[in-house]
Design a protein around this motif. Structure first.
Motif: not given
Length: 144
Positions: A14, A16-17, A46-48
């Motif tokens: 996870i 943050v983008t 949020t980047e997963i």
């Protein structure tokens, strides 16, 4: 050492983008590649990242383990001969678009609900402001 490994893995899963502004956006998935996706939740992007054996399945909206004969991330685009730009996904009614940069496919992005991708203006727009095949505008001003 194990605490550092846990933190590294957590940050890898996870992150943050910075590129997507989710302010005022409904919760949901807004971008994806074969190996990650970006969600907006309560105004935060949020980047997963999928783990090393999984890929993102847009139909299930999550990372899955591919099985023989099923590779859910089949919508990768070959950008080797494409100019750096964003392009509409015609097979999705132009409700999504993809980005090519320096010959690399950077993934798919979703337009907000009810909008389609406007190639001429490089943004999501109302269908009546976009020329066919993504929209319905036949006015020459839609080209400008």
């Amino acid at each position: 050492m194990s605490d550092m490994l846990f933190l590294t893995v957590l940050l890898g899963i996870i992150a943050v983008t910075a590129g997507l502004d989710c302010t005022g956006q409904p919760n949901g998935i807004y971008e994806y590649t074969c190996f990650s996706y970006v969600t907006c939740y309560q105004g935060v992007a949020t980047e997963i990242l999928c783990n090393s054996t999984d890929v993102f399945d847009p139909d299930q909206a999550r990372c899955v383990t591919p099985v023989d004969g099923f590779w859910p991330c089949a919508d990768v685009v070959n950008c080797m001969n494409q100019a750096d730009n964003r392009y509409p996904d015609y097979n999705n009614g132009c409700h999504t678009y993809y980005t090519c940069h320096k010959g690399f496919f950077l993934g798919h992005n979703f337009c907000p609900p009810s909008l389609v991708f406007d190639f001429n203006h490089q943004l999501c727009n109302w269908h009546f402001n976009v020329v066919p095949p993504c929209g319905t505008c036949t006015d020459p001003e839609c080209l400008v």
